[in-house]
Design a protein around this motif. Structure first.
Motif, PDB file in Angstrom:
ATOM      1  N   GLU A 311       0.857  -1.194   0.000  1.00 28.10           N
ATOM      2  CA  GLU A 311       0.000   0.000   0.000  1.00 28.10           C
ATOM      3  C   GLU A 311       0.893   1.244   0.000  1.00 28.10           C
ATOM      4  OE1 GLU A 311      -1.942   0.900   3.650  1.00 28.10           O
ATOM      5  OE2 GLU A 311      -0.478  -0.214   4.822  1.00 28.10           O
ATOM      6  N   PRO A 312       0.343   2.404  -0.360  1.00 27.58           N
ATOM      7  CA  PRO A 312       1.167   3.631  -0.353  1.00 27.58           C
ATOM      8  C   PRO A 312       1.421   4.087   1.082  1.00 27.58           C
ATOM      9  CG  PRO A 312      -1.084   4.128  -1.022  1.00 27.58           C
ATOM     10  CD  PRO A 312      -1.027   2.649  -0.855  1.00 27.58           C
ATOM     11  N   VAL A 313       2.359   3.446   1.698  1.00 26.09           N
ATOM     12  CA  VAL A 313       2.553   3.582   3.139  1.00 26.09           C
ATOM     13  C   VAL A 313       2.961   5.013   3.543  1.00 26.09           C
ATOM     14  CG1 VAL A 313       4.940   2.739   3.054  1.00 26.09           C
ATOM     15  CG2 VAL A 313       3.606   2.413   5.127  1.00 26.09           C
ATOM     16  N   LEU A 314       3.623   5.754   2.633  1.00 27.33           N
ATOM     17  CA  LEU A 314       4.022   7.125   2.994  1.00 27.33           C
ATOM     18  C   LEU A 314       2.832   8.092   2.946  1.00 27.33           C
ATOM     19  CD1 LEU A 314       7.583   7.646   1.445  1.00 27.33           C
ATOM     20  CD2 LEU A 314       6.927   6.820   3.715  1.00 27.33           C
ATOM     21  N   ILE A 315       1.680   7.597   2.528  1.00 22.35           N
ATOM     22  CA  ILE A 315       0.453   8.399   2.630  1.00 22.35           C
ATOM     23  C   ILE A 315      -0.422   7.820   3.747  1.00 22.35           C
ATOM     24  CG2 ILE A 315      -1.716   9.035   1.480  1.00 22.35           C
ATOM     25  CD1 ILE A 315      -0.119   9.144  -1.148  1.00 22.35           C
ATOM     26  N   ASN A 316      -0.576   6.504   3.745  1.00 24.44           N
ATOM     27  CA  ASN A 316      -1.541   5.874   4.665  1.00 24.44           C
ATOM     28  C   ASN A 316      -1.063   5.777   6.100  1.00 24.44           C
ATOM     29  OD1 ASN A 316      -2.921   5.505   2.356  1.00 24.44           O
ATOM     30  ND2 ASN A 316      -2.936   3.259   2.398  1.00 24.44           N
ATOM     31  N   ASP A 317       0.223   5.555   6.293  1.00 28.34           N
ATOM     32  CA  ASP A 317       0.673   5.241   7.648  1.00 28.34           C
ATOM     33  C   ASP A 317       2.115   5.676   7.846  1.00 28.34           C
ATOM     34  OD1 ASP A 317       0.283   4.252  10.155  1.00 28.34           O
ATOM     35  OD2 ASP A 317       0.844   2.188   9.653  1.00 28.34           O
ATOM     36  N   LYS A 318       2.322   7.003   7.811  1.00 27.82           N
ATOM     37  CA  LYS A 318       3.712   7.478   7.830  1.00 27.82           C
ATOM     38  C   LYS A 318       4.010   8.262   9.103  1.00 27.82           C
ATOM     39  CE  LYS A 318       2.921  11.991   5.933  1.00 27.82           C
ATOM     40  NZ  LYS A 318       3.352  13.056   5.067  1.00 27.82           N
ATOM     41  N   LYS A 319       5.296   8.455   9.320  1.00 29.93           N
ATOM     42  CA  LYS A 319       5.708   9.362  10.381  1.00 29.93           C
ATOM     43  C   LYS A 319       6.696  10.348   9.785  1.00 29.93           C
ATOM     44  CE  LYS A 319       7.355   9.855  14.974  1.00 29.93           C
ATOM     45  NZ  LYS A 319       7.722   9.320  16.245  1.00 29.93           N
ATOM     46  N   GLU A 320       6.569  11.612  10.237  1.00 29.26           N
ATOM     47  CA  GLU A 320       7.468  12.646   9.718  1.00 29.26           C
ATOM     48  C   GLU A 320       8.413  13.104  10.828  1.00 29.26           C
ATOM     49  OE1 GLU A 320       5.412  15.835   7.730  1.00 29.26           O
ATOM     50  OE2 GLU A 320       7.149  17.167   7.913  1.00 29.26           O
ATOM     51  N   TYR A 321       9.695  13.131  10.520  1.00 35.22           N
ATOM     52  CA  TYR A 321      10.696  13.628  11.474  1.00 35.22           C
ATOM     53  C   TYR A 321      11.262  14.933  10.910  1.00 35.22           C
ATOM     54  CZ  TYR A 321      10.953   8.902  13.514  1.00 35.22           C
ATOM     55  OH  TYR A 321      10.675   7.695  14.116  1.00 35.22           O
ATOM     56  N   SER A 322      11.349  15.964  11.763  1.00 33.33           N
ATOM     57  CA  SER A 322      11.898  17.243  11.287  1.00 33.33           C
ATOM     58  C   SER A 322      13.222  17.544  11.975  1.00 33.33           C
ATOM     59  CB  SER A 322      10.922  18.380  11.604  1.00 33.33           C
ATOM     60  OG  SER A 322       9.736  18.148  10.907  1.00 33.33           O
ATOM     61  N   PHE A 323      14.161  18.050  11.197  1.00 34.42           N
ATOM     62  CA  PHE A 323      15.484  18.351  11.758  1.00 34.42           C
ATOM     63  C   PHE A 323      15.930  19.743  11.342  1.00 34.42           C
ATOM     64  CE2 PHE A 323      15.363  13.750  10.946  1.00 34.42           C
ATOM     65  CZ  PHE A 323      15.593  13.265  12.228  1.00 34.42           C
ATOM     66  N   LYS A 324      16.398  20.542  12.334  1.00 32.41           N
ATOM     67  CA  LYS A 324      17.112  21.783  12.026  1.00 32.41           C
ATOM     68  C   LYS A 324      18.581  21.430  12.181  1.00 32.41           C
ATOM     69  CE  LYS A 324      14.071  25.584  12.746  1.00 32.41           C
ATOM     70  NZ  LYS A 324      12.998  25.923  13.679  1.00 32.41           N
ATOM     71  N   VAL A 325      19.278  21.382  11.061  1.00 32.89           N
ATOM     72  CA  VAL A 325      20.636  20.846  11.088  1.00 32.89           C
ATOM     73  C   VAL A 325      21.628  21.962  11.440  1.00 32.89           C
ATOM     74  CG1 VAL A 325      22.369  19.597   9.729  1.00 32.89           C
ATOM     75  CG2 VAL A 325      19.925  19.219   9.292  1.00 32.89           C
ATOM     76  N   THR A 326      22.332  21.804  12.582  1.00 36.97           N
ATOM     77  CA  THR A 326      23.232  22.874  13.028  1.00 36.97           C
ATOM     78  C   THR A 326      24.699  22.580  12.726  1.00 36.97           C
ATOM     79  OG1 THR A 326      23.238  21.827  15.190  1.00 36.97           O
ATOM     80  CG2 THR A 326      21.726  23.676  14.894  1.00 36.97           C
ATOM     81  N   GLU A 327      25.032  21.312  12.477  1.00 35.76           N
ATOM     82  CA  GLU A 327      26.398  20.966  12.024  1.00 35.76           C
ATOM     83  C   GLU A 327      26.247  19.893  10.949  1.00 35.76           C
ATOM     84  OE1 GLU A 327      28.760  18.730  14.941  1.00 35.76           O
ATOM     85  OE2 GLU A 327      26.921  18.306  16.026  1.00 35.76           O
ATOM     86  N   ASP A 328      27.276  19.690  10.118  1.00 34.79           N
ATOM     87  CA  ASP A 328      27.179  18.670   9.066  1.00 34.79           C
ATOM     88  C   ASP A 328      26.858  17.331   9.726  1.00 34.79           C
ATOM     89  OD1 ASP A 328      27.795  20.693   7.413  1.00 34.79           O
ATOM     90  OD2 ASP A 328      29.764  19.933   6.775  1.00 34.79           O
ATOM     91  N   SER A 329      25.823  16.675   9.245  1.00 38.13           N
ATOM     92  CA  SER A 329      25.285  15.519   9.966  1.00 38.13           C
ATOM     93  C   SER A 329      24.868  14.418   9.015  1.00 38.13           C
ATOM     94  CB  SER A 329      24.040  15.944  10.764  1.00 38.13           C
ATOM     95  OG  SER A 329      24.358  16.913  11.720  1.00 38.13           O
TER      96      SER A 329
END
Ligand code: GDP
Length: 364
Positions: A311-329
């Motif tokens: 199934e289109p899992v990134l629409i039906n059952d996804k989780k989003e993680y957000s990052f503010k990147v402060t050093e090369d990571s």
């Protein structure tokens, strides 16, 4: 019915499930001194076989390790640092010495800075309250670095036993099989002495006259991406060869699909490079963020394969993680990819719910 135990490892013998401990074909059950298939292979072919164990049993076993003396070899998968952590690992280590072994370095690009990799592993263990006496990067499969590991084990073990510990799939069996080959060369390596009266399922392998290696079955970590694809499609997402990193110059407002199981949005920041380290068989597609859901809905089982998903899992059952990147990571998608991102960017990563995403200072 009375329980019959394997004389090799002490597991209760059973003929129902060949992936579980104590499996023996029904025809072998009546034999005197019956031995499970895993021990049989070890005895006759010098080979350790993987078996399943649930995490409750595993933790009981590890808890009983706490009481014993010994040196711990903690195996970490270079491609899946985070899943390599065992919950409550420090509880079982007690005051035993730990050698951290980063395995599968053959998968990382040759240009990878091993010093940084080791530094990162040490840091990860420290965050979990453990200081390793030594840390080494090896490839169990390619027999790279194992001579050095054996010297380290001899230096630190002081004739105590050695326990090889790690989650499933980090390469414990492969490592032990190599160590057996390198140190024994004999076929009768299994011993029959057991920890009486415990549920320990450890296999003793003599290293030399005084030291034994114990193989501990791995705990299964349920957060890996592997759980979201059909077993036959694992070959697409698990790298088997040296990873060829792919770099993209992105403007904010663009997104990268990493096949159909992850999406990396460049939300904010100046033009920046994103480097993806994953199985070479995955497909990478760049598109506009504003158009991403529509694109995915249309192409998740077309342009964005392999693997095929149910199934289109990134629409039906996804989780989003957000990052503010402060050093090369590096953003690590457990069991799937690392993405190297630059300082000053804001990035969102979409994965199927249950897959862990972490960020750490870059090792590349
Ligand atoms: P265990 O569950 O920890 O005992 O892990 P295994 O020894 O069964 O290994 C799991 C998978 O990783 C197998 O497919 C191995 O071939 C593979 N593997 C183990 N060590 C290495 C290594 O050094 N490099 C690579 N590329 N693969 C490895």
């Amino acid at each position: 019915m009375t329980e019959v135990k394997c004389i090799g490892c002490g597991a209760v013998l059973q003929s129902e499930d060949k992936d579980k401990k104590g499996y023996i074909p029904a025809s072998g059950m009546d034999r005197e001194e019956a031995i499970c298939k895993r021990c049989y292979r070890l005895k006759h072919y010098n080979e350790i076989m993987d078996i399943d164990m649930d995490s409750g049993e595993f933790l009981t076993m590890l808890n009983s390790l706490y009481e014993t003396d010994g040196l711990i070899i903690k195996v970490i998968d270079a491609f899946d640092f985070n899943a390599s952590l065992i919950p409550s690992f420090n509880r079982i280590v007690g005051d035993k010495k730990v050698i951290a072994v980063i395995n599968k370095i053959d998968l990382l690009p040759k240009s990878t800075n091993t010093g940084r990799l080791i530094h990162r592993a040490k840091h990860m263990l420290k965050e979990n309250g453990i200081t390793a006496v030594d840390t080494i990067a090896v490839s169990a499969l390619k027999n790279d670095g194992l001579d050095k590991l054996i010297s380290m084990m001899k230096k630190h073990s002081k004739k105590e036993d050695v326990y090889v510990v790690g989650t499933t799939n980090v390469g414990k069996s492969t490592l032990i099989n190599q160590l057996i080959k390198m140190t024994s060369g004999e076929s009768d390596v299994i011993t029959t002495s057991r920890f009486p009266g415990t549920t320990l399922d450890l296999i003793d392998i003599p290293m030399d006259d005084d030291t034994f290696i114990y193989d501990t079955p791995g705990v299964i970590v349920p957060s890996q991406m592997a759980h979201f694809v059909h077993a036959g499609d694992l070959k697409y997402i698990t790298p088997s060869k040296e990873i060829k990193p792919k770099t993209f110059q992105l403007e904010h407002g663009q997104t990268l699909f990493l096949s159909n199981l992850a999406r990396i949005d460049f939300v904010n920041g100046d033009k920046s490079s994103f480097t993806i380290y994953s199985s070479n068989k995955l497909t990478i597609h760049r598109t506009k963020l504003s158009n991403a859901d529509e694109f995915y809905g249309k192409h998740y089982n077309g342009l964005l394969t392999p693997p095929e998903i149910s199934e289109p899992v990134l629409i039906n059952d996804k989780k989003e993680y957000s990052f503010k990147v402060t050093e090369d990571s590096d953003i690590e998608i457990s069991g799937y990819a690392f993405i190297s991102v630059q300082a000053g960017t804001e990035v969102a990563v979409h994965v199927p719910k249950g897959v862990e995403v972490n960020i750490r200072p870059t090792i590349f």
